[in-house]
Write an enzyme that holds these catalytic residues in place. Structure first.
Site, mmCIF file in Angstrom:
data_model
loop_
_atom_site.group_PDB
_atom_site.id
_atom_site.type_symbol
_atom_site.label_atom_id
_atom_site.label_comp_id
_atom_site.label_asym_id
_atom_site.label_seq_id
_atom_site.Cartn_x
_atom_site.Cartn_y
_atom_site.Cartn_z
ATOM 1 N N HIS A 36 33.012 -4.289 -26.109
ATOM 2 C CA HIS A 36 34.150 -3.629 -25.798
ATOM 3 C C HIS A 36 35.259 -3.273 -27.160
ATOM 4 O O HIS A 36 35.943 -2.538 -27.392
ATOM 5 C CB HIS A 36 35.030 -4.279 -24.643
ATOM 6 C CG HIS A 36 34.385 -3.869 -23.409
ATOM 7 N ND1 HIS A 36 33.424 -4.591 -22.935
ATOM 8 C CD2 HIS A 36 34.617 -2.665 -22.944
ATOM 9 C CE1 HIS A 36 32.937 -3.732 -21.970
ATOM 10 N NE2 HIS A 36 33.737 -2.673 -21.638
ATOM 11 N N ARG A 86 40.113 2.164 -18.252
ATOM 12 C CA ARG A 86 39.797 0.882 -18.096
ATOM 13 C C ARG A 86 41.041 -0.019 -17.873
ATOM 14 O O ARG A 86 41.849 -0.390 -18.783
ATOM 15 C CB ARG A 86 39.198 0.251 -19.188
ATOM 16 C CG ARG A 86 37.673 1.042 -19.524
ATOM 17 C CD ARG A 86 36.969 0.379 -20.923
ATOM 18 N NE ARG A 86 35.554 0.409 -20.757
ATOM 19 C CZ ARG A 86 34.964 1.554 -21.614
ATOM 20 N NH1 ARG A 86 35.848 2.186 -22.010
ATOM 21 N NH2 ARG A 86 33.672 1.584 -21.471
ATOM 22 N N ARG A 115 39.552 3.392 -12.865
ATOM 23 C CA ARG A 115 38.690 2.423 -12.451
ATOM 24 C C ARG A 115 39.571 1.047 -12.072
ATOM 25 O O ARG A 115 40.372 0.477 -13.005
ATOM 26 C CB ARG A 115 37.809 1.936 -13.497
ATOM 27 C CG ARG A 115 36.935 0.774 -13.237
ATOM 28 C CD ARG A 115 35.730 0.357 -14.098
ATOM 29 N NE ARG A 115 36.199 0.101 -15.358
ATOM 30 C CZ ARG A 115 35.338 -0.119 -16.337
ATOM 31 N NH1 ARG A 115 34.087 0.395 -16.412
ATOM 32 N NH2 ARG A 115 35.865 -1.083 -17.478
ATOM 33 N N ASN A 173 26.579 2.131 -20.380
ATOM 34 C CA ASN A 173 26.761 0.820 -20.980
ATOM 35 C C ASN A 173 26.132 -0.310 -20.401
ATOM 36 O O ASN A 173 25.291 -1.301 -20.984
ATOM 37 C CB ASN A 173 28.304 0.486 -21.439
ATOM 38 C CG ASN A 173 28.820 1.587 -22.288
ATOM 39 O OD1 ASN A 173 28.139 2.659 -22.643
ATOM 40 N ND2 ASN A 173 30.212 1.615 -22.215
ATOM 41 N N ASP A 174 26.408 -0.441 -19.003
ATOM 42 C CA ASP A 174 25.938 -1.516 -18.354
ATOM 43 C C ASP A 174 24.401 -1.151 -17.650
ATOM 44 O O ASP A 174 23.456 -2.075 -17.948
ATOM 45 C CB ASP A 174 26.923 -1.935 -17.412
ATOM 46 C CG ASP A 174 27.763 -2.921 -17.782
ATOM 47 O OD1 ASP A 174 27.592 -3.816 -18.580
ATOM 48 O OD2 ASP A 174 29.112 -2.667 -17.362
ATOM 49 N N ARG A 205 24.185 -6.241 -24.133
ATOM 50 C CA ARG A 205 24.753 -5.107 -24.935
ATOM 51 C C ARG A 205 25.444 -5.603 -26.016
ATOM 52 O O ARG A 205 25.848 -5.055 -26.989
ATOM 53 C CB ARG A 205 25.624 -4.279 -23.971
ATOM 54 C CG ARG A 205 26.886 -4.964 -23.351
ATOM 55 C CD ARG A 205 27.394 -4.040 -22.365
ATOM 56 N NE ARG A 205 28.665 -3.518 -22.732
ATOM 57 C CZ ARG A 205 29.770 -2.843 -21.815
ATOM 58 N NH1 ARG A 205 29.415 -2.987 -20.662
ATOM 59 N NH2 ARG A 205 30.540 -2.208 -22.568
HETATM 60 C C1 PEP Z 1 29.758 1.240 -18.756
HETATM 61 O O1 PEP Z 1 29.362 0.055 -18.215
HETATM 62 O O2 PEP Z 1 29.070 2.000 -18.917
HETATM 63 C C2 PEP Z 1 31.194 1.464 -18.567
HETATM 64 C C3 PEP Z 1 31.873 2.661 -18.752
HETATM 65 O O3 PEP Z 1 31.946 0.367 -18.339
HETATM 66 P P1 PEP Z 1 32.264 -0.957 -19.256
HETATM 67 O O4 PEP Z 1 31.897 -0.218 -20.811
HETATM 68 O O5 PEP Z 1 33.922 -0.963 -19.370
HETATM 69 O O6 PEP Z 1 31.472 -1.893 -19.035
HETATM 70 MG MG MG Z 2 30.301 -1.336 -17.287
#
Ligand code: PEP
Ligand code: MG
Length: 572
Positions: free
Chosen positions: A190, A297, A333, A455-456, A466
């Site tokens: 992040h 976010r 979100r 991302n997750d 990650r």
């Molecule tokens: C993700 O997981 O792709 C996402 C957009 O959320 P975050 O990066 O805040 O976990």
């Molecule tokens: Mg995520």
């Protein structure tokens, strides 16, 4: 001597400035017997006084730059340093036990910290945190060690750190912090995501910046190629000054597309939206021609503070974003805390696997008062714009149904109270857990939209953290396994007449964009600073041709072969 380190390019751009180390100081010491106790007590007093004047200065600066609530943290620290209940026992210990001030301070402070932490009272737990911070500062002065404090920098710097938490990143002063580089972290940590929205060049996961760079070294952060140059030669410096100019020129070229629609060469329109963390990020969305907010976010509203934000405070932030975007869509979100985003004031127990633990919707369905407050704020704000609500980390349908039922309950309550709530709020989910991607056809019957959180999704599908640079080679966005999951989600949405977006960083990635366009993704949501580049790329692509490309890469075997094929197909 000049040297070069390689890392992961986390935020575009070139930054050149002096190094500022933001590292934990070494506060180790030995217990000693003291002969002259008066001298030792006065050494302690001096360290306390120096700490106080330092805190006064930090407090004033925090009030000026960051506002009253941040200044209050330092006010609390000053109170601790004036409290005889803490100071007297330390002095007594030096006098009666004839021990050094460092030892007396640490022993006494640790006793208070333990006592307060065991109390079942939020306020006292916070005091324990204050005592811990203050002890560190006084100890540093006793030992003659410097404590870094980025909010006090008054010249342009590059921050050098082992890691930066999202809340450290949020507190960086954009005026002076020109770039940063860390030992650990990945492109989707992040802090990296925030660096992109703040337009601060960054290179993460270098493994060794903190052990290689000294305060004051001249540093080049090459956020385009993931390189850090330490004390570069004149020749390298000139080369980078030129690269920085070229990059600015390139950005000026992209900027011409700010008011254009995003249309492929053969006329297919897709929506390019932005990911934001705070209402302040809206300026970047507008300046970069965002066609909506695809991911707000909201957890950043909850971070870098001592208590939960009130319903009113949240309402004001959501309303500001909705009004700022006019009739354009804004996907908000709900709270996604956990993983690398911590809220110390919730005092959640440490977990073995925080990314697989008690977080996001799991926490919200359990701590319902936190969730309901947020939903009420959102529902109240809904009449000020085009709001869509999205739940994070949904892993099964029961979670979605429960979350939606709570939302409906709060809506009903507000309406009974006579508060107006929009009747057109779409309710969707993040698809970021493989079980949900696999079951997308079933979800698609109940949700209004999907937003794929790659991302997750990548870290869970590949079982590759990650944040961990040691396994970043396994974090493969173009692995056909990921591409097939993405296709399943998009197809499932379309089959039910719903839309599918993507708000993971992959949506703004130049290798992924041609494939996603070919797979029929409707909305691409990315760091605002990536939008114009993506728009210029899509305008040169033929959507029909990209459909064939997508078919082809879905049948390939590895991440690398997909990259190669995309490059060949699109003449990159
Ligand atoms: C993700 O997981 O792709 C996402 C957009 O959320 P975050 O990066 O805040 O976990
Ligand atoms: Mg995520």
């Amino acid at each position: 001597m000049s040297s070069l380190l390689k890392g992961i390019a986390a935020s575009n751009g070139i930054a050149i400035a002096k190094a500022y180390r933001l590292v934990e100081p070494d506060l180790s010491f030995e217990k000693r017997t003291i002969e002259n106790v008066d001298e030792e007590v006065s050494r302690f007093h001096k360290a306390v006084e120096t700490s106080k004047s330092e805190l006064e200065a930090i407090k004033d600066k925090a009030r000026e730059d960051l506002g009253e609530d941040k200044a209050a943290i330092f006010e609390a620290h000053l109170l601790v340093l004036s409290d005889p209940e803490l100071l007297s026992p330390i002095e007594d210990k030096v006098k009666t036990e004839k021990v050094n001030a460092e030892f007396a301070l640490k022993e006494t402070a640790d006793m208070f910290i333990m006592m307060f932490e065991q109390m079942d009272n939020e306020y006292m737990k916070e005091r324990a945190a204050d005592i811990r911070d203050v002890t560190k500062r006084v100890l540093a002065h006793l030992l003659g060690v410097q404590v870094s404090n980025p909010s006090m920098v008054t010249e342009e710097v590059i921050i050098i750190a082992e890691d930066l938490t999202p809340s450290d990143t949020a507190q960086l002063n954009r005026q002076y912090v020109k770039g940063f580089t860390t030992d650990i972290g990945g492109r989707t940590s992040h802090s990296a995501i925030m660096a992109r929205s703040m337009e601060i060049p960054a290179v993460v996961g270098t493994k060794t910046v903190t052990s290689t760079i000294n305060n004051g070294d001249l540093i080049i952060v090459d956020g385009l190629n993931g390189e850090i140059h330490i004390n570069p030669t004149e020749e390298v410096l000139d080369q980078y000054k030129q690269m920085a100019l070229d990059y600015e020129k390139q950005k000026a070229e992209w900027a011409k597309l700010v008011n254009e629609k995003t249309v492929s060469k053969d006329g297919k329109h897709v929506e390019l939206a932005a990911n934001i963390g705070t209402p302040q990020d809206l300026e970047g969305v507008i300046n970069n021609g965002g066609e909506g907010v695809g991911l707000y976010r909201t957890e950043f509203l909850y971070m870098g503070r001592d208590e939960l934000p009130s319903e009113e405070e949240q309402f004001n932030s959501y309303k500001a974003v909705l009004q700022g975007m006019g009739d354009k869509p804004v996907v908000v979100r709900t709270l996604d805390i956990g993983g690398d985003k911590e809220l110390p004031y919730l005092n959640l127990p440490k977990e073995m696997n925080p990314f697989l633990g008690y977080r996001a919707i799991r926490l919200c369905l359990d701590e319902q008062s936190i969730f309901r407050t947020q939903l009420r704020a959102l529902l109240r704000a809904s009449s000020f714009g085009n709001l869509k609500i999205m739940f994070p980390m949904i892993s099964n349908l029961t979670e979605f149904r429960e979350a939606k039922a709570i939302l409906e309950e709060e809506k009903q309550k507000l309406q009974n109270e006579g508060t107006s709530v929009s009747e057109h709020i779409e309710i969707g989910i993040m698809v970021e857990i493989p079980s949900t991607a696999v079951l997308a056809d079933v979800f698609a019957k109940e949700v209004d939209f999907f937003s794929i959180g790659t991302n997750d999704l990548i870290q869970y599908t590949m079982a590759a953290d990650r944040m961990n640079e040691k396994v970043s080679y396994l974090y493969q966005p173009y692995n056909p396994a990921i591409l097939r999951l993405v296709k399943m989600v998009i197809d499932a949405a379309h089959k039910e007449g719903k839309w599918a977006g993507m708000c993971g960083e992959m949506a703004g990635d130049e290798i992924a964009i041609p494939i996603l366009l070919g797979l029929g993704l409707d909305e691409f949501s990315m760091s605002a600073t990536s939008i114009l580049k993506a728009r210029s790329q899509i305008r040169l692509l033929d959507q029909k041709q990209m459909e064939s490309l997508a078919q082809e890469v879905l049948q390939l075997d590895t991440n690398e072969s997909v990259i190669e094929t995309v490059k060949k197909y699109t003449n990159m």
